[in-house]
Scaffold this motif. Sequence first.
Motif, PDB file in Angstrom:
ATOM      1  N   ARG A 293       0.813  -1.213   0.000  1.00  0.00           N
ATOM      2  CA  ARG A 293       0.000   0.000   0.000  1.00  0.00           C
ATOM      3  C   ARG A 293       0.849   1.267   0.000  1.00  0.00           C
ATOM      4  NH1 ARG A 293      -3.190   2.567   4.720  1.00  0.00           N
ATOM      5  NH2 ARG A 293      -1.635   1.403   5.846  1.00  0.00           N
ATOM      6  N   GLY A 294       1.786   1.382   0.916  1.00  0.00           N
ATOM      7  CA  GLY A 294       2.603   2.586   1.021  1.00  0.00           C
ATOM      8  C   GLY A 294       3.476   2.811  -0.200  1.00  0.00           C
ATOM      9  N   GLY A 295       4.164   1.752  -0.628  1.00  0.00           N
ATOM     10  CA  GLY A 295       5.055   1.873  -1.776  1.00  0.00           C
ATOM     11  C   GLY A 295       4.336   2.245  -3.059  1.00  0.00           C
ATOM     12  N   VAL A 296       3.234   1.570  -3.312  1.00  0.00           N
ATOM     13  CA  VAL A 296       2.460   1.881  -4.522  1.00  0.00           C
ATOM     14  C   VAL A 296       1.886   3.286  -4.427  1.00  0.00           C
ATOM     15  CG1 VAL A 296       0.368   1.291  -5.823  1.00  0.00           C
ATOM     16  CG2 VAL A 296       1.940  -0.505  -5.125  1.00  0.00           C
ATOM     17  N   SER A 297       1.380   3.643  -3.255  1.00  0.00           N
ATOM     18  CA  SER A 297       0.787   4.965  -3.081  1.00  0.00           C
ATOM     19  C   SER A 297       1.811   6.075  -3.249  1.00  0.00           C
ATOM     20  CB  SER A 297       0.138   5.092  -1.705  1.00  0.00           C
ATOM     21  OG  SER A 297      -0.966   4.247  -1.591  1.00  0.00           O
ATOM     22  N   ILE A 298       3.024   5.857  -2.767  1.00  0.00           N
ATOM     23  CA  ILE A 298       4.038   6.909  -2.865  1.00  0.00           C
ATOM     24  C   ILE A 298       4.750   6.871  -4.215  1.00  0.00           C
ATOM     25  CG2 ILE A 298       6.231   7.759  -1.930  1.00  0.00           C
ATOM     26  CD1 ILE A 298       5.232   6.806   0.827  1.00  0.00           C
ATOM     27  N   PHE A 299       5.376   5.737  -4.549  1.00  0.00           N
ATOM     28  CA  PHE A 299       6.196   5.696  -5.755  1.00  0.00           C
ATOM     29  C   PHE A 299       5.373   5.668  -7.038  1.00  0.00           C
ATOM     30  CE2 PHE A 299       9.078   4.024  -2.458  1.00  0.00           C
ATOM     31  CZ  PHE A 299       9.993   5.071  -2.503  1.00  0.00           C
ATOM     32  N   GLY A 300       4.230   4.988  -7.011  1.00  0.00           N
ATOM     33  CA  GLY A 300       3.348   5.029  -8.178  1.00  0.00           C
ATOM     34  C   GLY A 300       2.843   6.434  -8.435  1.00  0.00           C
ATOM     35  N   THR A 301       2.489   7.124  -7.361  1.00  0.00           N
ATOM     36  CA  THR A 301       1.993   8.493  -7.496  1.00  0.00           C
ATOM     37  C   THR A 301       3.118   9.434  -7.912  1.00  0.00           C
ATOM     38  OG1 THR A 301       0.427   7.977  -5.743  1.00  0.00           O
ATOM     39  CG2 THR A 301       0.626  10.254  -6.341  1.00  0.00           C
ATOM     40  N   LEU A 302       4.311   9.234  -7.366  1.00  0.00           N
ATOM     41  CA  LEU A 302       5.449  10.068  -7.781  1.00  0.00           C
ATOM     42  C   LEU A 302       5.721   9.928  -9.276  1.00  0.00           C
ATOM     43  CD1 LEU A 302       8.080   9.689  -4.919  1.00  0.00           C
ATOM     44  CD2 LEU A 302       7.004  11.787  -5.699  1.00  0.00           C
ATOM     45  N   ALA A 303       5.776   8.685  -9.752  1.00  0.00           N
ATOM     46  CA  ALA A 303       6.031   8.462 -11.178  1.00  0.00           C
ATOM     47  C   ALA A 303       4.927   9.090 -12.025  1.00  0.00           C
ATOM     48  CB  ALA A 303       6.125   6.968 -11.468  1.00  0.00           C
ATOM     49  N   LEU A 304       3.688   8.938 -11.591  1.00  0.00           N
ATOM     50  CA  LEU A 304       2.561   9.496 -12.336  1.00  0.00           C
ATOM     51  C   LEU A 304       2.621  11.015 -12.376  1.00  0.00           C
ATOM     52  CD1 LEU A 304      -0.223   9.242 -13.728  1.00  0.00           C
ATOM     53  CD2 LEU A 304      -1.216   9.318 -11.438  1.00  0.00           C
ATOM     54  N   PHE A 305       2.752  11.627 -11.204  1.00  0.00           N
ATOM     55  CA  PHE A 305       2.677  13.087 -11.162  1.00  0.00           C
ATOM     56  C   PHE A 305       3.908  13.773 -11.731  1.00  0.00           C
ATOM     57  CE2 PHE A 305      -0.584  12.681  -7.571  1.00  0.00           C
ATOM     58  CZ  PHE A 305      -1.627  12.717  -8.486  1.00  0.00           C
ATOM     59  N   VAL A 306       5.089  13.166 -11.599  1.00  0.00           N
ATOM     60  CA  VAL A 306       6.273  13.764 -12.229  1.00  0.00           C
ATOM     61  C   VAL A 306       6.098  13.752 -13.741  1.00  0.00           C
ATOM     62  CG1 VAL A 306       8.728  13.397 -12.717  1.00  0.00           C
ATOM     63  CG2 VAL A 306       7.926  13.371 -10.369  1.00  0.00           C
ATOM     64  N   SER A 307       5.653  12.624 -14.290  1.00  0.00           N
ATOM     65  CA  SER A 307       5.466  12.560 -15.745  1.00  0.00           C
ATOM     66  C   SER A 307       4.352  13.501 -16.196  1.00  0.00           C
ATOM     67  CB  SER A 307       5.205  11.122 -16.200  1.00  0.00           C
ATOM     68  OG  SER A 307       4.000  10.621 -15.667  1.00  0.00           O
ATOM     69  N   GLN A 308       3.264  13.573 -15.441  1.00  0.00           N
ATOM     70  CA  GLN A 308       2.177  14.470 -15.843  1.00  0.00           C
ATOM     71  C   GLN A 308       2.551  15.936 -15.657  1.00  0.00           C
ATOM     72  OE1 GLN A 308      -1.418  12.900 -13.870  1.00  0.00           O
ATOM     73  NE2 GLN A 308      -2.116  12.567 -15.964  1.00  0.00           N
ATOM     74  N   LEU A 309       3.316  16.235 -14.631  1.00  0.00           N
ATOM     75  CA  LEU A 309       3.762  17.608 -14.424  1.00  0.00           C
ATOM     76  C   LEU A 309       4.638  18.057 -15.589  1.00  0.00           C
ATOM     77  CD1 LEU A 309       3.458  19.781 -12.226  1.00  0.00           C
ATOM     78  CD2 LEU A 309       5.600  18.971 -11.262  1.00  0.00           C
ATOM     79  N   MET A 310       5.492  17.147 -16.052  1.00  0.00           N
ATOM     80  CA  MET A 310       6.351  17.488 -17.181  1.00  0.00           C
ATOM     81  C   MET A 310       5.541  17.668 -18.464  1.00  0.00           C
ATOM     82  SD  MET A 310       9.506  14.977 -16.320  1.00  0.00           S
ATOM     83  CE  MET A 310      10.563  15.476 -17.663  1.00  0.00           C
ATOM     84  N   THR A 311       4.621  16.756 -18.734  1.00  0.00           N
ATOM     85  CA  THR A 311       3.867  16.856 -19.987  1.00  0.00           C
ATOM     86  C   THR A 311       2.834  17.973 -19.954  1.00  0.00           C
ATOM     87  OG1 THR A 311       2.292  15.158 -19.273  1.00  0.00           O
ATOM     88  CG2 THR A 311       4.172  14.427 -20.594  1.00  0.00           C
TER      89      THR A 311
END
Length: 191
Positions: free
Chosen positions: A52-70
């Motif tokens: 739960r913690g890992g997916v919530s943090i690292f999955g969200t980080l990967a998602l939002f960093v990529s979306q922030l860039m695009t």
Amino acid sequence: NAWAGDCCYVLGFESESGLVRSNIAAHLILGAMIAAKWFGSAETAARLEPFRGGVSIFGTLALFVSQLMTSSLEHVEWEGRVAAARNSGSGNVAVRYAARQVAMLASLAAGIFFSSRLDLEALGNTSRTFGVVYLWTKFSEFCSVTSIPVAINVLLTSVGLWKASHWFHRKAAQNPGFVRKWFADGFTKSA
């Protein structure tokens, strides 16, 4: 790729396809976790608890960093220049930019919504943090487009952060459990 220097940081991907792959993988991982928690049984939730913690943090980080860039104006304009150079048509930059903003805001709202409904506090905390970073990025883009000097941007950002920290300090002074609640819930909550 990541690099940190004096008062700055740089995050990036080695290629455009790496950015897209990261975004898709993050959507799939977070979507699977949310679907399993939303539709799954108590047994499924218990099996997913270690992740739960890992997916919530690292999955969200990967998602939002990529979306922030695009979602950045610079990235959308760069895509238009690349498409024009390939003679594949640049498309409408304004429409693409608006669509990326809607996608980013929808992802932030979904992260906050599902975190509150499914006990995924790390997802909510990361969504709120990236919400602030997103707003700051849009403010910086506004300053750049309207030719507001960088010094004014830095000053206004500093004043905004000072006001936010002043509010937080005042709130904590009025209610000492306020800060403890923020940190205790995120790290000691059990399923």
